[in-house]
Scaffold this motif. Structure first.
Motif, PDB file in Angstrom:
ATOM      1  N   LEU A   1     -28.917 -36.574  11.178  1.00 58.45           N
ATOM      2  CA  LEU A   1     -27.720 -36.220  10.597  1.00 58.45           C
ATOM      3  C   LEU A   1     -26.586 -35.943   9.527  1.00 58.45           C
ATOM      4  CD1 LEU A   1     -26.415 -35.038  14.493  1.00 58.45           C
ATOM      5  CD2 LEU A   1     -28.257 -33.806  13.174  1.00 58.45           C
ATOM      6  N   THR A   2     -27.135 -36.963   8.470  1.00 61.80           N
ATOM      7  CA  THR A   2     -26.048 -37.679   7.685  1.00 61.80           C
ATOM      8  C   THR A   2     -26.837 -36.596   6.297  1.00 61.80           C
ATOM      9  OG1 THR A   2     -28.029 -39.192   6.299  1.00 61.80           O
ATOM     10  CG2 THR A   2     -25.458 -39.714   8.522  1.00 61.80           C
ATOM     11  N   GLU A   3     -25.475 -36.057   5.250  1.00 59.15           N
ATOM     12  CA  GLU A   3     -25.738 -35.083   4.435  1.00 59.15           C
ATOM     13  C   GLU A   3     -27.092 -35.860   3.381  1.00 59.15           C
ATOM     14  OE1 GLU A   3     -23.089 -32.556   0.949  1.00 59.15           O
ATOM     15  OE2 GLU A   3     -22.334 -33.582   2.715  1.00 59.15           O
ATOM     16  N   VAL A   4     -26.550 -37.511   3.194  1.00 55.77           N
ATOM     17  CA  VAL A   4     -28.008 -37.527   2.140  1.00 55.77           C
ATOM     18  C   VAL A   4     -28.797 -37.879   2.273  1.00 55.77           C
ATOM     19  CG1 VAL A   4     -25.435 -38.106   0.754  1.00 55.77           C
ATOM     20  CG2 VAL A   4     -26.342 -39.682   2.217  1.00 55.77           C
ATOM     21  N   LYS A   5     -29.198 -37.817   4.095  1.00 57.18           N
ATOM     22  CA  LYS A   5     -29.965 -38.348   4.575  1.00 57.18           C
ATOM     23  C   LYS A   5     -30.676 -39.735   4.280  1.00 57.18           C
ATOM     24  CE  LYS A   5     -31.715 -34.205   6.229  1.00 57.18           C
ATOM     25  NZ  LYS A   5     -31.156 -34.233   7.799  1.00 57.18           N
ATOM     26  N   ARG A   6     -29.009 -40.186   4.527  1.00 54.44           N
ATOM     27  CA  ARG A   6     -29.475 -41.652   4.830  1.00 54.44           C
ATOM     28  C   ARG A   6     -30.614 -42.858   5.382  1.00 54.44           C
ATOM     29  NH1 ARG A   6     -22.937 -45.030   4.471  1.00 54.44           N
ATOM     30  NH2 ARG A   6     -24.823 -47.454   3.838  1.00 54.44           N
ATOM     31  N   TYR A   7     -30.889 -42.002   6.103  1.00 52.83           N
ATOM     32  CA  TYR A   7     -31.484 -42.604   7.514  1.00 52.83           C
ATOM     33  C   TYR A   7     -32.413 -42.104   7.453  1.00 52.83           C
ATOM     34  CZ  TYR A   7     -26.870 -44.595   8.390  1.00 52.83           C
ATOM     35  OH  TYR A   7     -25.566 -45.584   9.047  1.00 52.83           O
ATOM     36  N   SER A   8     -33.463 -42.060   6.197  1.00 51.60           N
ATOM     37  CA  SER A   8     -34.806 -41.168   6.547  1.00 51.60           C
ATOM     38  C   SER A   8     -35.332 -41.063   5.222  1.00 51.60           C
ATOM     39  CB  SER A   8     -34.862 -39.503   6.682  1.00 51.60           C
ATOM     40  OG  SER A   8     -33.750 -39.243   7.317  1.00 51.60           O
ATOM     41  N   LEU A   9     -35.980 -41.224   4.787  1.00 55.91           N
ATOM     42  CA  LEU A   9     -37.353 -41.938   3.992  1.00 55.91           C
ATOM     43  C   LEU A   9     -37.938 -40.286   2.768  1.00 55.91           C
ATOM     44  CD1 LEU A   9     -40.317 -44.053   6.058  1.00 55.91           C
ATOM     45  CD2 LEU A   9     -37.977 -44.813   4.148  1.00 55.91           C
ATOM     46  N   SER A  10     -37.829 -40.931   2.139  1.00 58.53           N
ATOM     47  CA  SER A  10     -38.662 -39.478   1.358  1.00 58.53           C
ATOM     48  C   SER A  10     -39.358 -38.690   2.038  1.00 58.53           C
ATOM     49  CB  SER A  10     -38.711 -39.477   0.365  1.00 58.53           C
ATOM     50  OG  SER A  10     -39.597 -40.344  -0.706  1.00 58.53           O
ATOM     51  N   GLU A  11     -39.782 -37.092   1.296  1.00 60.63           N
ATOM     52  CA  GLU A  11     -40.300 -36.678   1.938  1.00 60.63           C
ATOM     53  C   GLU A  11     -42.450 -37.599   0.809  1.00 60.63           C
ATOM     54  OE1 GLU A  11     -41.081 -34.133   3.758  1.00 60.63           O
ATOM     55  OE2 GLU A  11     -39.537 -34.931   4.593  1.00 60.63           O
ATOM     56  N   GLN A  12     -42.323 -37.260  -0.087  1.00 60.70           N
ATOM     57  CA  GLN A  12     -43.615 -38.455  -0.749  1.00 60.70           C
ATOM     58  C   GLN A  12     -43.665 -39.716  -0.126  1.00 60.70           C
ATOM     59  OE1 GLN A  12     -40.122 -37.949  -1.499  1.00 60.70           O
ATOM     60  NE2 GLN A  12     -40.719 -37.428  -4.188  1.00 60.70           N
ATOM     61  N   THR A  13     -42.960 -40.809   0.545  1.00 60.95           N
ATOM     62  CA  THR A  13     -43.289 -41.631   1.184  1.00 60.95           C
ATOM     63  C   THR A  13     -43.652 -41.083   2.514  1.00 60.95           C
ATOM     64  OG1 THR A  13     -41.300 -43.143   0.012  1.00 60.95           O
ATOM     65  CG2 THR A  13     -42.421 -43.621   2.350  1.00 60.95           C
ATOM     66  N   LYS A  14     -43.098 -40.478   3.466  1.00 63.04           N
ATOM     67  CA  LYS A  14     -43.427 -39.460   4.973  1.00 63.04           C
ATOM     68  C   LYS A  14     -44.921 -39.722   4.375  1.00 63.04           C
ATOM     69  CE  LYS A  14     -39.172 -38.617   6.463  1.00 63.04           C
ATOM     70  NZ  LYS A  14     -38.301 -36.673   6.806  1.00 63.04           N
ATOM     71  N   GLN A  15     -45.436 -38.573   4.178  1.00 64.30           N
ATOM     72  CA  GLN A  15     -46.754 -38.404   2.839  1.00 64.30           C
ATOM     73  C   GLN A  15     -47.994 -39.934   3.004  1.00 64.30           C
ATOM     74  OE1 GLN A  15     -47.935 -35.433   4.393  1.00 64.30           O
ATOM     75  NE2 GLN A  15     -45.755 -34.838   4.531  1.00 64.30           N
ATOM     76  N   ILE A  16     -47.300 -40.229   2.377  1.00 61.89           N
ATOM     77  CA  ILE A  16     -48.245 -41.606   2.048  1.00 61.89           C
ATOM     78  C   ILE A  16     -48.193 -42.705   3.607  1.00 61.89           C
ATOM     79  CG2 ILE A  16     -48.036 -43.814   0.684  1.00 61.89           C
ATOM     80  CD1 ILE A  16     -46.349 -42.201  -1.667  1.00 61.89           C
ATOM     81  N   LEU A  17     -47.271 -43.115   4.403  1.00 61.93           N
ATOM     82  CA  LEU A  17     -47.110 -43.388   5.743  1.00 61.93           C
ATOM     83  C   LEU A  17     -48.156 -42.333   5.959  1.00 61.93           C
ATOM     84  CD1 LEU A  17     -43.814 -44.560   6.232  1.00 61.93           C
ATOM     85  CD2 LEU A  17     -46.149 -45.868   5.284  1.00 61.93           C
ATOM     86  N   LYS A  18     -48.246 -41.504   6.820  1.00 64.92           N
ATOM     87  CA  LYS A  18     -49.100 -40.049   7.133  1.00 64.92           C
ATOM     88  C   LYS A  18     -50.426 -40.963   7.009  1.00 64.92           C
ATOM     89  CE  LYS A  18     -49.430 -35.284   9.071  1.00 64.92           C
ATOM     90  NZ  LYS A  18     -48.675 -33.664   8.883  1.00 64.92           N
ATOM     91  N   SER A  19     -51.070 -40.857   5.879  1.00 64.80           N
ATOM     92  CA  SER A  19     -52.289 -40.766   6.031  1.00 64.80           C
ATOM     93  C   SER A  19     -53.208 -42.059   5.630  1.00 64.80           C
ATOM     94  CB  SER A  19     -52.784 -40.097   4.098  1.00 64.80           C
ATOM     95  OG  SER A  19     -51.429 -40.664   3.212  1.00 64.80           O
ATOM     96  N   LEU A  20     -51.603 -42.995   5.679  1.00 60.35           N
ATOM     97  CA  LEU A  20     -52.254 -44.686   5.927  1.00 60.35           C
ATOM     98  C   LEU A  20     -53.476 -44.755   6.977  1.00 60.35           C
ATOM     99  CD1 LEU A  20     -51.726 -47.053   4.406  1.00 60.35           C
ATOM    100  CD2 LEU A  20     -49.899 -47.737   6.671  1.00 60.35           C
ATOM    101  N   ASP A  21     -54.405 -45.416   6.757  1.00 61.82           N
ATOM    102  CA  ASP A  21     -55.659 -45.139   7.744  1.00 61.82           C
ATOM    103  C   ASP A  21     -55.971 -46.753   7.443  1.00 61.82           C
ATOM    104  OD1 ASP A  21     -57.121 -45.686   5.172  1.00 61.82           O
ATOM    105  OD2 ASP A  21     -58.558 -44.226   4.976  1.00 61.82           O
ATOM    106  N   LYS A  22     -55.152 -47.278   7.662  1.00 56.13           N
ATOM    107  CA  LYS A  22     -55.244 -49.091   7.677  1.00 56.13           C
ATOM    108  C   LYS A  22     -53.950 -50.218   7.606  1.00 56.13           C
ATOM    109  CE  LYS A  22     -56.295 -50.434   3.339  1.00 56.13           C
ATOM    110  NZ  LYS A  22     -56.709 -51.423   2.315  1.00 56.13           N
ATOM    111  N   GLU A  23     -54.355 -50.960   8.676  1.00 51.53           N
ATOM    112  CA  GLU A  23     -53.245 -51.737   8.668  1.00 51.53           C
ATOM    113  C   GLU A  23     -52.088 -53.085   7.800  1.00 51.53           C
ATOM    114  OE1 GLU A  23     -53.463 -54.006  12.642  1.00 51.53           O
ATOM    115  OE2 GLU A  23     -54.133 -52.419  14.020  1.00 51.53           O
ATOM    116  N   ILE A  24     -50.688 -52.799   7.804  1.00 55.30           N
ATOM    117  CA  ILE A  24     -50.161 -52.935   6.836  1.00 55.30           C
ATOM    118  C   ILE A  24     -49.529 -53.473   7.175  1.00 55.30           C
ATOM    119  CG2 ILE A  24     -49.098 -53.010   4.573  1.00 55.30           C
ATOM    120  CD1 ILE A  24     -51.481 -51.870   4.590  1.00 55.30           C
ATOM    121  N   ASN A  25     -49.309 -55.266   6.913  1.00 63.03           N
ATOM    122  CA  ASN A  25     -48.145 -55.905   7.624  1.00 63.03           C
ATOM    123  C   ASN A  25     -46.878 -56.293   6.466  1.00 63.03           C
ATOM    124  OD1 ASN A  25     -46.837 -57.829   8.810  1.00 63.03           O
ATOM    125  ND2 ASN A  25     -47.706 -59.700   8.435  1.00 63.03           N
ATOM    126  N   ILE A  26     -46.012 -56.203   6.579  1.00 60.95           N
ATOM    127  CA  ILE A  26     -44.898 -56.143   5.936  1.00 60.95           C
ATOM    128  C   ILE A  26     -44.383 -57.523   6.077  1.00 60.95           C
ATOM    129  CG2 ILE A  26     -42.985 -54.960   4.302  1.00 60.95           C
ATOM    130  CD1 ILE A  26     -44.104 -52.271   5.242  1.00 60.95           C
TER     131      ILE A  26
END
Length: 536
Positions: free
Chosen positions: A99-124
């Protein structure tokens, strides 16, 4: 009976005191005192129960206790149901709302699309010590990426404790984050969504780019382990999966087709005409060049004049001078000084605006006026001192060395002196041609000392490390940072709107007069109502 009435409250009071002292010692980790006070607490509680046993039995049999027990059980039941429902929803409907105005606790739409299409396991794996100031930000991003997809697992490790794991990824210092898919890994030293997502994309793409360092003219060498060498540069580039190679145009007639970036680092002997022509052809064919040219200290005859003339064709003027700043400098170990430069906004410098990089002896590198429309030249770093305080010395003494007579108006280059530029070809082609080719990119620095092993990265904690800026330059040249472009909102730059005079007076009246008056009147009304009720 009288003794029980006296002894009971005394031990009840002592029980409370010992209970408070025990809890205090527990939070202070004073374990010896904790156990002592705990023993006294248990003893005084037992004495209190024995002395007041009849009153305690009567209390628990009273109607108030039965009603209170029923209420407590009802409350516990409601809490249990709420917990059960919350667990079910958390498992099946794990959603967040920012609910923050600057979306401080959200990822950008570009990152969300990349993560949505991720088809392998990544360990960070983030390697940060507890004393690192970036720990809260790292945890913030790790949580966002882990929550966005089930294909990402995250962990935070102390490189000093998990040294074997850090060695596996070639990490020797605090502040690196590794992205591993089991077959390939990439690391980054920058904590931002842009850096994390770009690093993730490099793992997904599974490509190895090649960087060639020119040899044959006594340049800085990637195989030189001395203080002057660039061996640490090679190591840092290899950590982010670049293949680092040497190239001699005295032996090769052309630059290899697999060259993603060519580095010419501080040559002290002139390049032949045919070598200059080879580099020129490479640039005309969408090549990528990092050029690091040191000042010509002892002679007005510049050994790198061929490269200087080549850069003019790309809108860059490399001065035959020496940059000074009498005020803005910082001390290095050993007593030498380095220019304290101001970085200009650019994709290369965006994470290093406040970084001090040791430019010791530096020549001017400036954009030329009247650039053609298909070339963009931007300053990356410049001196901070005003006119007369910072300048580029052009005058020389009879022995060929630079003059030390200070700034000379209309002769020397006045402040603010640019010492590094980034050049990019502006693509004016069809969509098909743009997809098949990449723009020519050039970065020119008027110094090569800053990336040498003596300054770059050392095992001595008292010596600063500067690897990220070199990596950032190469990433920009090879278009690695263009894999994704994310504009991050910075809430720290948001400012409160200033109150006008009317609003300031209104706040003052409310806080100083109206609120206290309201409380006073309410108190008078309550007192009067109670007084009238008592009288009636």
């Amino acid at each position: 009976m009288t003794d029980k009435k006296v002894v009971g409250p005394v031990f009840g009071f002592l029980t409370l005191i010992f209970c408070f002292l025990s809890v205090t010692c527990l939070f202070l980790n004073a374990w010896v005192l904790f156990w002592i006070f705990l023993v006294f607490f248990v003893a005084s509680l037992n004495i209190f129960v024995v002395v007041r046993l009849d009153e305690i039995r009567h209390f628990f049999r009273s109607r108030q206790v039965r009603y209170g027990t029923n209420v407590a059980l009802s409350v516990l039941g409601v809490i249990g149901i709420a917990i059960f429902v919350n667990v079910i929803f958390a498992q099946r409907f794990n959603k967040r709302v920012d609910l923050t105005e600057v979306k401080r606790y959200s990822l950008s739409e570009q990152t969300k699309q990349i993560l949505k299409s991720l088809d392998k396991e990544i360990n960070i794996i983030a390697f940060f010590t507890e004393s690192n100031r970036s720990i809260p930000l790292v945890k913030h991003y790790l949580d966002l990426y882990a929550h966005a997809t089930k294909n990402i697992t995250v962990s935070l490790k102390d490189p000093d404790v998990e040294s074997n794991l850090a060695d596996k990824y070639g990490i020797e210092r605090d502040g690196y984050t590794a992205f591993d898919d089991g077959e390939r890994h990439e690391i980054t030293s920058i904590v931002s969504e842009q850096a994390f997502t770009s690093t993730l994309l490099r793992v997904i793409k599974n490509e190895t780019k090649r960087v060639y360092f020119l040899t044959g003219h006594e340049e800085r060498s990637i195989d030189d382990f001395s203080r002057r060498g660039y061996q640490q540069v090679k190591t840092e580039l290899q950590k982010i999966n670049y293949e680092v190679l040497s190239l001699s145009l005295l032996k090769e007639q052309q630059i290899p087709a697999d060259c993603d970036a060519l580095v010419v680092a501080g040559p002290t002997k002139p390049l032949r005409k045919d070598e200059i022509e080879t580099i020129e052809r490479y640039l005309n064919e969408n090549g990528k060049l990092l050029l690091l040219l040191d000042p010509s200290h002892n002679s007005p005859n510049d050994v790198n004049d061929g490269l200087v003339q080549l850069m003019k064709k790309w809108g860059v003027k490399v001065g035959n001078d020496l940059v000074h700043d009498r005020v803005n400098f910082f001390l290095l170990l050993g007593g030498s000084t380095a220019l304290d430069l101001q970085f200009e906004p650019h994709e290369i410098t965006r994470n290093f605006m406040q970084l001090q990089i040791p430019f010791i002896y530096c020549r001017s590198v400036t954009p030329m006026p009247d650039l053609p429309d298909d070339i963009s030249v931007k300053t990356l770093a410049k001196t901070m001192g005003p006119k007369g305080v910072s300048w580029a010395e052009t005058e020389r003494q009879t022995d060929g060395t630079f003059s030390d007579n200070g700034y000379t108006p209309n002769v020397d280059i006045s402040a603010h002196v640019s010492v590094a530029v980034a050049v990019e070809e502006v693509m004016r082609r069809s969509t098909e041609e743009k997809e098949a080719a990449t723009p020519t990119r050039i970065v020119v620095f008027g110094d090569s000392d800053f990336a040498s092993d003596v300054f770059l990265a050392t095992d001595d904690p008292n010596v600063p490390a500067y690897p990220p800026i070199f990596n950032a330059i190469v990433n920009w040249l090879t278009l690695e940072d263009d894999l994704v472009t994310i504009t991050e909102n910075d809430p720290s730059k948001r400012t409160l709107r200033r109150l006008n005079d009317y609003q300031a007076r209104l706040v003052q009246i409310l806080s100083v007069f109206l609120i206290p008056l309201t409380v006073f009147i309410t108190g008078i009304v309550v007192w009067w109502v109670r007084r009238e009720g008592g009288t009636g």
